[in-house]
Scaffold this active site. Structure first.
Site, PDB file in Angstrom:
ATOM      1  N   CYS A   1     -21.145   8.922   9.227  1.00 22.16           N
ATOM      2  CA  CYS A   1     -19.756   8.563   9.542  1.00 22.16           C
ATOM      3  C   CYS A   1     -18.789   9.540   8.888  1.00 22.16           C
ATOM      4  CB  CYS A   1     -19.463   7.133   9.105  1.00 22.16           C
ATOM      5  SG  CYS A   1     -19.804   6.803   7.374  1.00 22.16           S
TER       6      CYS A   1
ATOM      7  N   GLY B   1     -20.662   0.363  11.855  1.00 22.91           N
ATOM      8  CA  GLY B   1     -21.163   0.822  13.145  1.00 22.91           C
ATOM      9  C   GLY B   1     -20.045   1.364  14.005  1.00 22.91           C
ATOM     10  N   SER B   2     -20.200   1.274  15.295  1.00 21.64           N
ATOM     11  CA  SER B   2     -19.232   1.870  16.223  1.00 21.64           C
ATOM     12  C   SER B   2     -17.931   1.086  16.239  1.00 21.64           C
ATOM     13  CB  SER B   2     -19.817   1.915  17.633  1.00 21.64           C
ATOM     14  OG  SER B   2     -19.832   0.620  18.211  1.00 21.64           O
TER      15      SER B   2
ATOM     16  N   GLU C   1     -15.976  10.944  18.875  1.00 21.66           N
ATOM     17  CA  GLU C   1     -17.080  11.019  17.916  1.00 21.66           C
ATOM     18  C   GLU C   1     -18.390  11.278  18.660  1.00 21.66           C
ATOM     19  OE1 GLU C   1     -18.592   8.580  14.018  1.00 21.66           O
ATOM     20  OE2 GLU C   1     -18.109   7.406  15.796  1.00 21.66           O
TER      21      GLU C   1
ATOM     22  N   LYS D   1     -28.828  -8.436   9.152  1.00 20.96           N
ATOM     23  CA  LYS D   1     -29.347  -7.970  10.437  1.00 20.96           C
ATOM     24  C   LYS D   1     -29.174  -6.448  10.478  1.00 20.96           C
ATOM     25  CE  LYS D   1     -30.247  -7.555  14.922  1.00 20.96           C
ATOM     26  NZ  LYS D   1     -29.960  -6.097  15.065  1.00 20.96           N
TER      27      LYS D   1
ATOM     28  N   GLU E   1     -16.381  -1.148   8.922  1.00 25.39           N
ATOM     29  CA  GLU E   1     -16.462   0.293   8.646  1.00 25.39           C
ATOM     30  C   GLU E   1     -16.996   0.930   9.917  1.00 25.39           C
ATOM     31  OE1 GLU E   1     -16.146   3.896   7.340  1.00 25.39           O
ATOM     32  OE2 GLU E   1     -15.387   2.172   6.218  1.00 25.39           O
TER      33      GLU E   1
ATOM     34  N   GLY F   1     -17.309  -2.957  16.433  1.00 27.71           N
ATOM     35  CA  GLY F   1     -16.525  -3.538  15.342  1.00 27.71           C
ATOM     36  C   GLY F   1     -15.332  -4.337  15.842  1.00 27.71           C
TER      37      GLY F   1
END
Length: 494
Positions: free
Chosen positions: A281, A225-226, A380, A172, A247, A230
């Site tokens: 990232c 992702g964020s 971030e 996905k 990650e 996560g």
């Protein structure tokens, strides 16, 4: 252009019959119409992957590896075609898009080799006429959820190790980059990957992703992702006792000591901070400089930042492309405004821009006077914004760096080997660079971070197989008698 989902070896519309669009972020033109998967399509994909698993896991690993080599060859042939579509779908400049595809090529060949190198081990056992070994088994059906910023490279870090290990996959990708995702999957189809081994679900929103995460037939989840998303995935995975690799976010820093090579620092910082419009990232969003060199760095960065060329990434003269969408554009600008309100000094940039009223562009932005613990230093931003923090010493620079809630990538510039090695020892992050920016990881080494960046797993390198395999310990007793470990071989046993 039109793209569909790929389930059980067939390109198919979502069960609901709906569609969504993908937009070129440089022009705001519609790039393609995408068939939208729904939660019910997850069930079909899981069933296809489950049905295909038995035959794929029994396919000898060297043969699975040869399939990856074939895919790598096809990616090489289609590199320019894929890179151009990637730039249109995501926005990064064409040279970076080629690098994105190249990383997948490298990973295909590297992981293809694991088909003949998927090493277990033997060890001595306690008893005579007995043998012990540990081997890897595939984990089962794997669910992959990936971001838009590296729409081929990041998925390849997950797809290729999962496949060579004998797993089947449901992918996905981000709804921001569905066109390049579907084009990537077409390469696997052309290579002849058996039906059901690799399934693709394209969908906006969170519904399909949630259904994939919570499906009991999916044994492993790998997410990039964020941090907030996560952690939510980790909670659901824990409830269902699934393996999960995360990650997540980063707030990476370049540490610059007084003896650093100024020209090298400037070149590396511009690339690390503004490459991919800061949407990496591993992007450098903090520059922590000793006060003796800070003024020179600010002057050099100010002069060079103002000369960076923004525009459509298909133009080879362009150095900085757009950000991914208008929501990202607005979020970046909000952070810039917060930084100014908190007292940081805007040196250059700090504004939205466009070309002929089109595109999601943000000027490369520099701040100085940024304080440790402030919003700019702590959160971030995921855009072309660099905050400069001044410190007195190496120890203070490391303390500021390590105080971040994230821990992905850190670099240090110095010509003193003793201080370089001290920094390598004391910097708390998953990646450390010396006299190099915070980006540039290679596929033969582990990739990942600590604290809010990851949950202990790593991608790429020799560690890539860990999350996608289960260890099986095997004992063979050829003595013909009952031997009881820890009992019959001990003189003091009763």
């Amino acid at each position: 252009m039109q793209f569909q989902n790929y389930i059980n070896g067939k390109w198919t519309s979502g069960r609901g019959g709906g569609n969504f669009e993908t937009i070129n972020p440089a022009t705001e033109d519609v790039l393609a119409q995408i068939s939208a998967a729904e939660a019910d399509d997850v069930e079909s994909a899981v069933q296809a992957a489950t049905d295909a698993f038995h035959a794929w896991r029994l396919t000898p690993a060297p043969i699975r590896g040869e399939m990856l080599f074939k895919i790598g060859d096809l990616l090489k042939q289609k590199k320019e075609e894929l890179a151009r579509l990637l730039t249109q779908d995501m926005g990064k400049v064409i040279a970076e898009a080629r690098g994105d595809v190249q990383e997948a090529i490298d990973m295909a060949y590297y992981m293809g080799g694991e088909g003949r190198r998927m090493l277990g081990y033997t060890a001595p056992v306690e008893m005579q006429n007995k043998f012990g070994m540990a081997v890897r088994d595939p984990a089962g059906v794997v669910g992959l959820l990936t971001p838009w910023n590296f729409p081929i490279a990041v998925p390849s870090w997950k797809i290729f190790p999962a496949l060579v290990a004998g797993n089947t996959i449901i992918w996905k990708p981000s709804p921001e980059t569905p066109a390049i995702s579907a084009a990537f999957v077409k390469v696997f189809e052309e290579a002849g990957l058996p039906k059901g081994v690799f399934n693709l679900l394209l969908a906006p929103g969170a519904e399909v992703g949630k259904a994939l995460v919570s499906h009991p037939g999916v044994r492993v989840l790998s997410f990039t992702g964020s941090t907030a998303t996560g952690r939510a995935i980790a909670q659901e995975a824990a409830r269902l006792n699934k393996k999960v690799s995360l990650e997540m976010g980063g707030k990476n820093a370049i540490l610059v000591l007084d003896d650093a090579n100024l020209e090298l620092v400037t070149d590396a910082t511009l690339w690390a901070a503004f490459g991919t419009s800061g949407q990496r990232c591993t992007a450098a969003s903090r520059l922590i400089a000793q006060k003796g060199i800070a003024k020179k760095i600010k002057e050099a960065l100010h002069a060079r930042t103002g000369k960076l060329v923004l525009g459509d990434g298909l133009d080879p003269a362009v150095q900085i492309g757009p950000v991914i969408n208008r929501l990202a554009l607005d979020r970046i600008h909000e952070y810039v405004q917060v930084g100014q309100k908190e007292g940081a000094r805007l040196m250059i940039g700090g504004a939205k821009t466009d070309f002929n009223g089109k595109g999601f562009f943000y000027e490369p932005t520099l701040f100085d006077g940024v304080k440790p613990g402030s919003t700019l230093e702590r959160e971030e931003i995921f855009g072309p914004v660099l905050s400069i923090i001044e410190v007195d010493s190496l120890d203070e620079a490391i303390k500021v760096n390590n105080s971040s809630q994230y821990g992905l990538s850190t670099s240090i510039f110095t010509q003193d080997v003793n201080r370089a090695f001290a920094a390598m020892r004391d910097i708390a992050s998953g990646l450390v660079y010396v006299n190099h920016g915070t980006t540039g990881a290679e596929i033969q080494f582990p990739f990942g971070g600590i604290r809010g960046t990851g949950n202990g797993h790593r991608e790429a390198g020799q560690t890539a197989l860990e999350v996608f395999t289960e260890w099986k310990s095997i004992y063979v007793d050829y003595s013909g008698t009952l031997q009881r470990a820890q009992i019959d071989n001990r003189e003091d046993s009763e």
